[in-house]
Design a protein around this motif. Structure first.
Motif, short mmCIF file in Angstrom:
data_model
loop_
_atom_site.label_atom_id
_atom_site.label_comp_id
_atom_site.label_asym_id
_atom_site.label_seq_id
_atom_site.Cartn_x
_atom_site.Cartn_y
_atom_site.Cartn_z
N ARG A 6 0.72 -1.30 0.13
CA ARG A 6 0.23 0.04 -0.09
C ARG A 6 0.90 1.33 0.08
O ARG A 6 0.69 2.26 -0.49
CB ARG A 6 -0.96 -0.07 1.00
N PHE A 33 -6.63 3.74 -10.27
CA PHE A 33 -7.10 2.50 -9.43
C PHE A 33 -8.05 1.60 -10.59
O PHE A 33 -8.19 0.56 -10.69
CB PHE A 33 -8.21 2.64 -8.40
N ARG A 36 -5.79 -0.66 -12.08
CA ARG A 36 -5.41 -1.77 -10.98
C ARG A 36 -6.35 -2.19 -10.45
O ARG A 36 -6.83 -2.11 -9.20
CB ARG A 36 -4.31 -0.99 -10.17
N ARG A 37 -7.48 -3.19 -11.15
CA ARG A 37 -8.46 -3.44 -10.50
C ARG A 37 -8.31 -4.66 -9.53
O ARG A 37 -9.03 -5.00 -8.76
CB ARG A 37 -9.46 -4.05 -11.71
N ILE A 39 -6.54 -4.20 -7.14
CA ILE A 39 -6.69 -3.31 -5.70
C ILE A 39 -7.99 -3.33 -5.06
O ILE A 39 -8.88 -2.54 -5.68
CB ILE A 39 -5.93 -1.88 -5.70
N ARG A 44 -7.94 0.34 -1.49
CA ARG A 44 -8.02 1.71 -2.29
C ARG A 44 -8.19 2.95 -1.45
O ARG A 44 -7.54 3.97 -1.39
CB ARG A 44 -9.11 1.60 -3.22
N SER A 48 -5.66 5.87 -0.69
CA SER A 48 -6.27 7.08 -0.91
C SER A 48 -5.87 7.94 0.28
O SER A 48 -5.61 9.50 0.38
CB SER A 48 -7.64 7.29 -1.05
#
Length: 436
Positions: A6, A33, A36-37, A39, A44, A48
């Motif tokens: 992360r 994102f 980068r599905r 994640i 996420r 974030s």
């Protein structure tokens, strides 16, 4: 994802933002994102959160890094924030292991810079005031003019994390029924204090994935934005113009207050934004809206002069009232931007004024907290257009559904919202009437 993965993703996202400085951070993040599905939702949110924490502290981190002989680049920005929050450099070095999915090993100079920050906190008494408050140097005097001795508190609220507000679509449901539908899907929402149509969720939740959202029971909209819609006072059978409609957020609210009757024209200069409204209108069950693309040399406005009961100008602005959601916007804003926007706002107001019928109303709104874009803009407009006068929103006769008294300042006829005072985004709204 592991904590180190992360961390690496947060650094990668900051690099993406740095390489596209003119794009809003949320747009860059959405694309990041989407590509980068793998994640998941929780990861996420964590990534974030790390990135937005850096954006909210950017000027202070930059000040510390310069003091320690470093540069404001993503790896050091993330590392500096963690160290200034109390994480030992030795521990951080283990996270920057260079292993699979982890950030590359700290360079010797990076480790040296971060060690110079150990034992310190994010704030420091020697910081210039604009740096400590996370605003551009040129902008601080304008904010001080607006807020006086409350400037620091107002800016702190503007840069704090935002809540998630929803507007209940009364064309399809009630506020109580919408809250119950969300709760069935594990999302707890409470009635907003100022808007009779609002629900507030205190933490980030995947609202758009819920059945309640897909079925058009709720729409994401800040409580302050809902009050702008209320100030328009649009009712059934009226002819209403949303002159800067964008993707139709306020258009949807207007259709609701009109009970899906009458006629709304949603205008904008951006075809993609107007096209983006189609799906939202369909989901909400709205069918009294016509879309119109404004183009150079368009005769549309001339043919419809003095024909609308209500004209809403949700003007393009600096967006200083939305810094809770867009902390990166502070870093991009320049004095030239403000000057260009105030000139554009004046031109839009002048054009929109000609579309208001005698006895009709022109409603001017921004998501800015700056006087230059708000009260000063209205003062200049009234000087140019003596046939218009400002209505006092304190007067219960002004609106069929008066705005909550707690949203209004006792000495101001217009609406001026700030996060510190109202727990909304920053908004300004003035209601002007054209002489009959």
């Amino acid at each position: 994802m592991t904590p180190t993965a992360r961390l690496a993703a947060a650094i990668d996202l900051l690099f993406q933002m740095e390489s596209t400085p003119k794009r809003p951070a949320d747009a860059v993040a959405n694309n990041f994102f989407r590509e980068r599905r793998y994640i998941g939702g929780g990861d996420r949110r964590d990534v974030s959160t790390q990135v937005w924490a850096v954006l909210r502290a950017w000027r202070r981190l930059e000040w510390w890094l310069k003091r320690a002989g470093g540069e404001a680049q993503p790896r050091l920005l993330v590392g500096a924030l963690l160290v200034l929050e109390g994480r030992p450099v030795e521990s951080l070095a283990r996270a920057f292991s260079g292993g699979r999915y982890a950030p590359d090993v700290l360079e010797p100079y990076e480790a040296r810079v971060l060690r110079a920050l150990e034992g310190h906190t994010l704030d420091h008494p020697e910081m210039p005031e604009a740096v400590a408050l996370e605003v551009p140097d040129w902008l601080l005097p304008l904010l001080q003019e607006q807020f006086g001795d409350q400037t620091a508190a107002e800016i702190a609220a503007l840069t704090s994390p935002a809540t998630l507000d929803l507007r209940v679509n009364l064309l399809r449901t009630t506020r109580a029924e919408a809250a119950a539908a969300l709760l069935e899907e594990g999302i707890e929402a409470h009635p907003t204090r100022l808007s009779d149509w609002g629900l507030r969720i205190t933490s980030r939740q995947p609202v758009m994935a819920t059945k309640a959202f897909r079925d058009g029971l709720v729409e994401i909209q800040d409580e302050g934005s809902q009050l702008v819609v209320q100030a328009v006072g649009a009712g059934p059978e009226m002819r209403v113009l949303d002159y800067c409609a964008g993707a139709g957020g306020k258009t949807l609210g207007l259709a609701m207050t009109m009970d899906n009757r009458g006629h709304i024209v949603a205008c904008d200069v951006s075809e993609p934004r107007l096209d983006g409204a189609v799906r939202r209108l369909r989901r909400a069950g709205v069918h009294n809206v016509e879309r119109h693309l404004l183009v150079q040399g368009d005769k549309w406005a001339k043919r419809r002069a003095a024909s609308f009961d209500r004209v809403l100008v949700d003007a393009p602005c600096t967006g200083t009232g939305t810094w809770r959601r867009n902390p990166d916007a502070r870093l991009r804003l320049t004095r030239i931007d403000l000057d260009e926007l105030t000139a554009k706002q004046s031109g839009i107001l002048d054009a929109a004024a000609g579309l208001v019928r005698p006895g009709g109303r022109l409603v001017y709104a921004t998501c800015s907290v700056l006087r230059e874009e708000n009260a000063a803009q209205i003062e200049a407009f009234l000087a140019r257009h003596p046939s218009f006068s400002m209505l006092d929103l304190h007067d219960p006769a002004t609106l069929d559904a008066p705005i909550s008294a707690s949203a209004l300042s006792p000495d101001q006829p217009f609406l001026r919202l700030t996060p510190r005072q109202h727990s909304t985004d920053g908004f300004f709204t003035a209601v002007l009437m054209r002489a009959a």
